[in-house]
Design an enzyme around this catalytic site. Sequence first.
Site, mmCIF file in Angstrom:
data_model
loop_
_atom_site.group_PDB
_atom_site.id
_atom_site.type_symbol
_atom_site.label_atom_id
_atom_site.label_comp_id
_atom_site.label_asym_id
_atom_site.label_seq_id
_atom_site.Cartn_x
_atom_site.Cartn_y
_atom_site.Cartn_z
ATOM 1 N N ARG A 36 0.820 -1.211 0.000
ATOM 2 C CA ARG A 36 0.000 0.000 0.000
ATOM 3 C C ARG A 36 0.857 1.266 0.000
ATOM 4 O O ARG A 36 0.419 2.307 -0.490
ATOM 5 C CB ARG A 36 -0.941 -0.002 1.214
ATOM 6 C CG ARG A 36 -2.108 -0.959 1.042
ATOM 7 C CD ARG A 36 -3.068 -0.906 2.203
ATOM 8 N NE ARG A 36 -4.309 -1.619 1.885
ATOM 9 C CZ ARG A 36 -5.300 -1.807 2.751
ATOM 10 N NH1 ARG A 36 -5.189 -1.345 3.979
ATOM 11 N NH2 ARG A 36 -6.380 -2.459 2.392
ATOM 12 N N LYS A 195 -20.502 -17.547 0.767
ATOM 13 C CA LYS A 195 -21.937 -17.401 1.030
ATOM 14 C C LYS A 195 -22.633 -16.430 0.089
ATOM 15 O O LYS A 195 -22.149 -15.330 -0.159
ATOM 16 C CB LYS A 195 -22.140 -16.926 2.477
ATOM 17 C CG LYS A 195 -21.678 -17.933 3.524
ATOM 18 C CD LYS A 195 -21.953 -17.421 4.929
ATOM 19 C CE LYS A 195 -21.582 -18.463 5.974
ATOM 20 N NZ LYS A 195 -21.877 -17.978 7.354
#
Length: 394
Positions: A36, A195
Amino acid sequence: MSWKTLDDMDLAGKTVLTRVDINVPIENGRVTDATRITRIVPTIEAILAAGGTPMLIAHFGRPKGKVVDDMSLRPVVPALEQALGRKVTFIETLDGAENLTDEARAADVLLLENIRFHPGEEANDPEFARRLAGLGDIYCNDAFSAAHRAHASTEALAHLLPACAGRLMQAELQALQAALGAPQRPVVAVVGGAKVSTKLDLLGNLVEKVDQLVIGGGMANTFLAAQGLTVGTSLCEHDMAGTVRSIMTRAGASGCEILLPADVVVAREFKAGAAHDTVPAHACPEDAMILDAGPQSVARITTAFDAARTLIWNGPLGAFEIEPFDAATNAAAAHAAALSRAGKLVSVAGGGDTVAALNKSGAAADFTYISTAGGAFLEWMEGKVLPGVAALGG
């Protein structure tokens, strides 16, 4: 979308308040992954080249508006200096930033202490934002990964100073615009993960926007079960069957083809090198679990990639963390990478597991763009307005 970039601003002699995301992993006081940090270097160098002084504003962790010594940004300074090849002056307090010493004024780059030490940051407090605005002349947001937060340093500041996007923000917005805003068609999306319930907004938006939607991972099991197929002991949200059928109906109405596994790799235990078989999707044994898509499924996916011009990827096709259940993800990713390298496909990917899976496959380097933004990437793909982007005029 329209936003200004650094190229649109007169930075000479100006202090540029630059919101960055350098929320990097630190162990024993040292940065262990500087990814980053390296990604914000082009923005800082552009500001310096134009005669400006970057004052970096960043967060670290979740101190909840209090000073927490373990969440100081001070340990980031050496890694920042190494990436820039310049001295970085660390400003410990807001008072210190408002009353800079002569030495600090002469510095190339300034870094403010963790902005979330102040309760006004996450509260998006107007008075706190005005105090921040008083520190500089121009606001540059280079933290797309924090753009889904309406905080003082990500949203309010953009209304108080001339504002623009930094190089990383600019690249992210351009990539996302190319993927979903005004894409070259056909568009294929890969959505995987454990999910369905965590990706309802994403699926709902994509079925209206893409031509083909590949469902992978544990989510695919739920889709198969909703069609009446047996999935054995697989990870599956059986209670989501009605929702899944509704998504498939919406997809059909909007002309989006959903690609589910035609064959699957099954095993009796979830561990590396477990004994496994490849069976048709409708023939999962009662005592087995589906852990990956099979070769026929991969062939269908790669054929879809061949016909596509744009690919959006979020989530793996199987249990990519362990061999051999990473095979489908690796094969599909390699094919997408080859098409991208040949200039035949614009490929944009994002999300934590996605980045990890594509890095593991060795395909990441050849994707057109890989977002490390996580939540902000997902919310954009869900069709939500990101406060930090909207404030820039996007």
